[in-house]
Design a protein around this motif. Structure first.
Motif, PDB file in Angstrom:
ATOM      1  N   GLY A 113     -42.699 -39.074  58.720  1.00  0.00           N
ATOM      2  CA  GLY A 113     -42.201 -40.187  57.908  1.00  0.00           C
ATOM      3  C   GLY A 113     -42.557 -40.060  56.444  1.00  0.00           C
ATOM      4  N   ALA A 114     -43.694 -39.429  56.155  1.00  0.00           N
ATOM      5  CA  ALA A 114     -44.092 -39.231  54.757  1.00  0.00           C
ATOM      6  C   ALA A 114     -43.164 -38.238  54.068  1.00  0.00           C
ATOM      7  N   VAL A 115     -42.668 -37.262  54.820  1.00  0.00           N
ATOM      8  CA  VAL A 115     -41.677 -36.326  54.265  1.00  0.00           C
ATOM      9  C   VAL A 115     -40.379 -37.076  53.983  1.00  0.00           C
ATOM     10  N   ILE A 116     -39.976 -37.925  54.911  1.00  0.00           N
ATOM     11  CA  ILE A 116     -38.756 -38.724  54.734  1.00  0.00           C
ATOM     12  C   ILE A 116     -38.875 -39.626  53.510  1.00  0.00           C
ATOM     13  N   ASN A 117     -40.064 -40.220  53.316  1.00  0.00           N
ATOM     14  CA  ASN A 117     -40.285 -41.134  52.196  1.00  0.00           C
ATOM     15  C   ASN A 117     -40.549 -40.415  50.882  1.00  0.00           C
ATOM     16  N   GLY A 118     -40.739 -39.096  50.942  1.00  0.00           N
ATOM     17  CA  GLY A 118     -40.995 -38.338  49.726  1.00  0.00           C
ATOM     18  C   GLY A 118     -42.419 -38.379  49.249  1.00  0.00           C
ATOM     19  N   THR A 119     -43.347 -38.848  50.087  1.00  0.00           N
ATOM     20  CA  THR A 119     -44.758 -38.915  49.680  1.00  0.00           C
ATOM     21  C   THR A 119     -45.554 -37.696  50.133  1.00  0.00           C
ATOM     22  N   THR A 120     -44.960 -36.872  50.980  1.00  0.00           N
ATOM     23  CA  THR A 120     -45.553 -35.613  51.421  1.00  0.00           C
ATOM     24  C   THR A 120     -44.476 -34.533  51.376  1.00  0.00           C
ATOM     25  N   ALA A 121     -44.855 -33.357  50.917  1.00  0.00           N
ATOM     26  CA  ALA A 121     -43.899 -32.255  50.856  1.00  0.00           C
ATOM     27  C   ALA A 121     -43.582 -31.758  52.256  1.00  0.00           C
ATOM     28  N   GLY A 122     -42.369 -31.298  52.448  1.00  0.00           N
ATOM     29  CA  GLY A 122     -41.981 -30.688  53.707  1.00  0.00           C
ATOM     30  C   GLY A 122     -42.233 -29.195  53.653  1.00  0.00           C
ATOM     31  N   ARG A 123     -41.234 -28.417  54.038  1.00  0.00           N
ATOM     32  CA  ARG A 123     -41.363 -26.953  54.004  1.00  0.00           C
ATOM     33  C   ARG A 123     -41.616 -26.483  52.575  1.00  0.00           C
ATOM     34  N   ALA A 124     -42.612 -25.593  52.416  1.00  0.00           N
ATOM     35  CA  ALA A 124     -42.977 -25.092  51.092  1.00  0.00           C
ATOM     36  C   ALA A 124     -42.349 -23.747  50.773  1.00  0.00           C
ATOM     37  N   SER A 125     -41.970 -22.974  51.800  1.00  0.00           N
ATOM     38  CA  SER A 125     -41.384 -21.658  51.569  1.00  0.00           C
ATOM     39  C   SER A 125     -40.590 -21.224  52.787  1.00  0.00           C
ATOM     40  N   ASP A 126     -39.752 -20.191  52.604  1.00  0.00           N
ATOM     41  CA  ASP A 126     -38.958 -19.669  53.718  1.00  0.00           C
ATOM     42  C   ASP A 126     -39.805 -18.900  54.714  1.00  0.00           C
ATOM     43  N   GLU A 127     -41.036 -18.553  54.353  1.00  0.00           N
ATOM     44  CA  GLU A 127     -41.905 -17.794  55.252  1.00  0.00           C
ATOM     45  C   GLU A 127     -42.817 -18.696  56.072  1.00  0.00           C
ATOM     46  N   GLU A 128     -42.916 -19.940  55.714  1.00  0.00           N
ATOM     47  CA  GLU A 128     -43.838 -20.864  56.358  1.00  0.00           C
ATOM     48  C   GLU A 128     -43.368 -21.226  57.767  1.00  0.00           C
ATOM     49  N   ILE A 129     -44.303 -21.257  58.713  1.00  0.00           N
ATOM     50  CA  ILE A 129     -44.032 -21.796  60.047  1.00  0.00           C
ATOM     51  C   ILE A 129     -44.353 -23.281  60.020  1.00  0.00           C
ATOM     52  N   THR A 130     -43.400 -24.086  60.477  1.00  0.00           N
ATOM     53  CA  THR A 130     -43.642 -25.530  60.569  1.00  0.00           C
ATOM     54  C   THR A 130     -43.577 -25.943  62.034  1.00  0.00           C
ATOM     55  N   ILE A 131     -44.463 -26.844  62.420  1.00  0.00           N
ATOM     56  CA  ILE A 131     -44.496 -27.348  63.792  1.00  0.00           C
ATOM     57  C   ILE A 131     -44.439 -28.864  63.763  1.00  0.00           C
ATOM     58  N   PHE A 132     -43.515 -29.432  64.524  1.00  0.00           N
ATOM     59  CA  PHE A 132     -43.427 -30.874  64.693  1.00  0.00           C
ATOM     60  C   PHE A 132     -43.830 -31.232  66.113  1.00  0.00           C
ATOM     61  N   ASP A 133     -44.799 -32.122  66.252  1.00  0.00           N
ATOM     62  CA  ASP A 133     -45.234 -32.606  67.559  1.00  0.00           C
ATOM     63  C   ASP A 133     -44.603 -33.972  67.794  1.00  0.00           C
ATOM     64  N   GLY A 134     -43.572 -33.999  68.630  1.00  0.00           N
ATOM     65  CA  GLY A 134     -42.904 -35.259  68.945  1.00  0.00           C
ATOM     66  C   GLY A 134     -43.510 -35.888  70.183  1.00  0.00           C
ATOM     67  N   THR A 135     -44.446 -36.770  69.979  1.00  0.00           N
ATOM     68  CA  THR A 135     -45.161 -37.362  71.116  1.00  0.00           C
ATOM     69  C   THR A 135     -44.370 -38.500  71.759  1.00  0.00           C
ATOM     70  N   GLY A 136     -43.434 -39.079  71.003  1.00  0.00           N
ATOM     71  CA  GLY A 136     -42.654 -40.201  71.524  1.00  0.00           C
ATOM     72  C   GLY A 136     -43.397 -41.513  71.363  1.00  0.00           C
ATOM     73  N   VAL A 137     -43.014 -42.309  70.387  1.00  0.00           N
ATOM     74  CA  VAL A 137     -43.717 -43.568  70.117  1.00  0.00           C
ATOM     75  C   VAL A 137     -42.866 -44.757  70.530  1.00  0.00           C
ATOM     76  N   GLY A 138     -43.553 -45.841  70.850  1.00  0.00           N
ATOM     77  CA  GLY A 138     -42.872 -47.035  71.313  1.00  0.00           C
ATOM     78  C   GLY A 138     -41.874 -47.590  70.315  1.00  0.00           C
ATOM     79  N   LEU A 139     -42.161 -47.458  69.023  1.00  0.00           N
ATOM     80  CA  LEU A 139     -41.263 -47.985  68.009  1.00  0.00           C
ATOM     81  C   LEU A 139     -39.894 -47.311  68.045  1.00  0.00           C
ATOM     82  N   GLN A 140     -39.843 -46.031  68.461  1.00  0.00           N
ATOM     83  CA  GLN A 140     -38.550 -45.377  68.626  1.00  0.00           C
ATOM     84  C   GLN A 140     -37.707 -46.124  69.662  1.00  0.00           C
ATOM     85  N   ASP A 141     -38.316 -46.469  70.775  1.00  0.00           N
ATOM     86  CA  ASP A 141     -37.620 -47.168  71.846  1.00  0.00           C
ATOM     87  C   ASP A 141     -37.131 -48.540  71.390  1.00  0.00           C
ATOM     88  N   LEU A 142     -37.976 -49.252  70.649  1.00  0.00           N
ATOM     89  CA  LEU A 142     -37.589 -50.577  70.185  1.00  0.00           C
ATOM     90  C   LEU A 142     -36.430 -50.493  69.202  1.00  0.00           C
TER      91      LEU A 142
END
Length: 321
Positions: free
Chosen positions: A271-300
């Protein structure tokens, strides 16, 4: 009180609507205008089932409620979906139950949407090969949602039982994408984006199998002890998740944190990447990992959107309660 039965969901919720709802929730969570309550998830000692609750409150959208359900591994033999859930929405001003919504398809759509949002935010723009690890019920939802985020040309997939990959092959062909069943080494060597969607308790992808520039969305780990990727992989990557507290307790990052390979401060909110308060991918060589745990707010969020659509289309059942 409104009721939106499971049978109505497919005609109401689209992948695009689920994507927008989940992306909005991630942004609200990071802005601290929405928060999840602690998760309850337990083995009930019957039918090998896992059962629990996910709940939260979005102060901006006034979405208050919970999802109740879990995983019944023997359901497929009964002609039922293994994952069973129901979403309850409450009036934030009075506490009265305002809606009960079938949660099975919505759970699949919002889980796939979370992976899609992570690809939208973090994958290299020129990504062409999508790797899928796992071939269960959720895998086809992941393929459809993620494939919309980049101009993919091919899908490579792996499953412990290769014969179960036929459904993914059919979906890929429907989307006009080439498809190949491959080994894990081949999958890692070829993929620009990898989605893992399994119920594994042992790491499947190992350090060294993922090439530079890959984005990995780990979508199957939602219980203490589950694990899809080797903990060492996290030490070489930029880390993102839906909710940090949940990720380090029941999500994929519980393992590198417990083993001392990753400090919790290294994990970023998507969400911080979406809001622009945290940088996302920094380079084409970087490995990025997203851990989607599944939160209740998604369901709501997706349930609230469905209720609005159901009322507009006249398919919501209004009952005295």
């Amino acid at each position: 009180m409104l009721i939106v039965p499971e049978k109505e969901i497919a005609n109401l919720m689209t992948r695009a609507a689920a994507f927008d709802a989940v992306k909005g929730v991630f942004a609200s969570m990071s802005a601290k205008t929405a928060y999840n309550f602690p998760v309850i998830r337990e083995a009930i000692g019957h039918a090998d089932a896992l059962y629990g609750f996910k709940s939260g409150f979005d102060k901006a959208a006034l979405n208050l409620g919970l999802k109740s359900g879990g995983y019944w591994p023997g359901n497929a033999e009964k002609g039922l979906t293994n994952h069973q859930s129901t979403i309850f929405l409450f009036d934030a001003d009075t506490g009265k139950c305002r809606a009960i919504v079938g949660g099975n398809l919505l759970t699949a759509l919002r889980t796939a949407a979370a992976a899609a949002v992570s690809v939208d935010c973090l994958a290299r723009q020129e990504s062409e090969v999508l790797g899928i690890v796992g071939a269960g019920h959720q895998a086809a939802f992941q393929l459809r949602a993620v494939a919309e985020q980049r101009d993919f040309k091919r899908v490579v997939a792996w499953n412990r039982s290769p014969e179960k990959l036929d459904t993914l092959r059919s979906v890929a062909e429907e989307l006009g994408l080439g498809f190949e069943a491959v080994s894990l080494d081949e999958l890692g060597a070829q993929s620009d984006v990898i989605v893992t969607i399994t119920s594994s308790f042992d790491p499947i992808l190992q350090q060294g199998q993922i090439r530079a520039g890959t984005h990995v969305a780990c979508m199957g780990t939602d219980t203490k002890g589950k694990q899809e990727i080797a903990a060492a992989l996290s030490g070489d990557a930029r880390l993102f998740t839906d909710e940090i507290a949940q990720s380090v307790t029941i999500g994929e990052f519980q393992h590198p944190v417990a083993e001392g390979l990753v400090d919790q401060d290294r994990i970023n909110e998507l969400g911080a990447v979406i809001n622009g308060t945290t940088a996302g991918r920094a380079s084409d060589e970087e490995i990025t990992i997203f851990d989607g745990t599944g939160v209740g707010l998604q369901d709501l969020a997706v349930a609230s959107a469905v209720v609005e659509l159901a009322v507009g289309q006249g398919v919501a059942q209004d009952v005295e309660f």
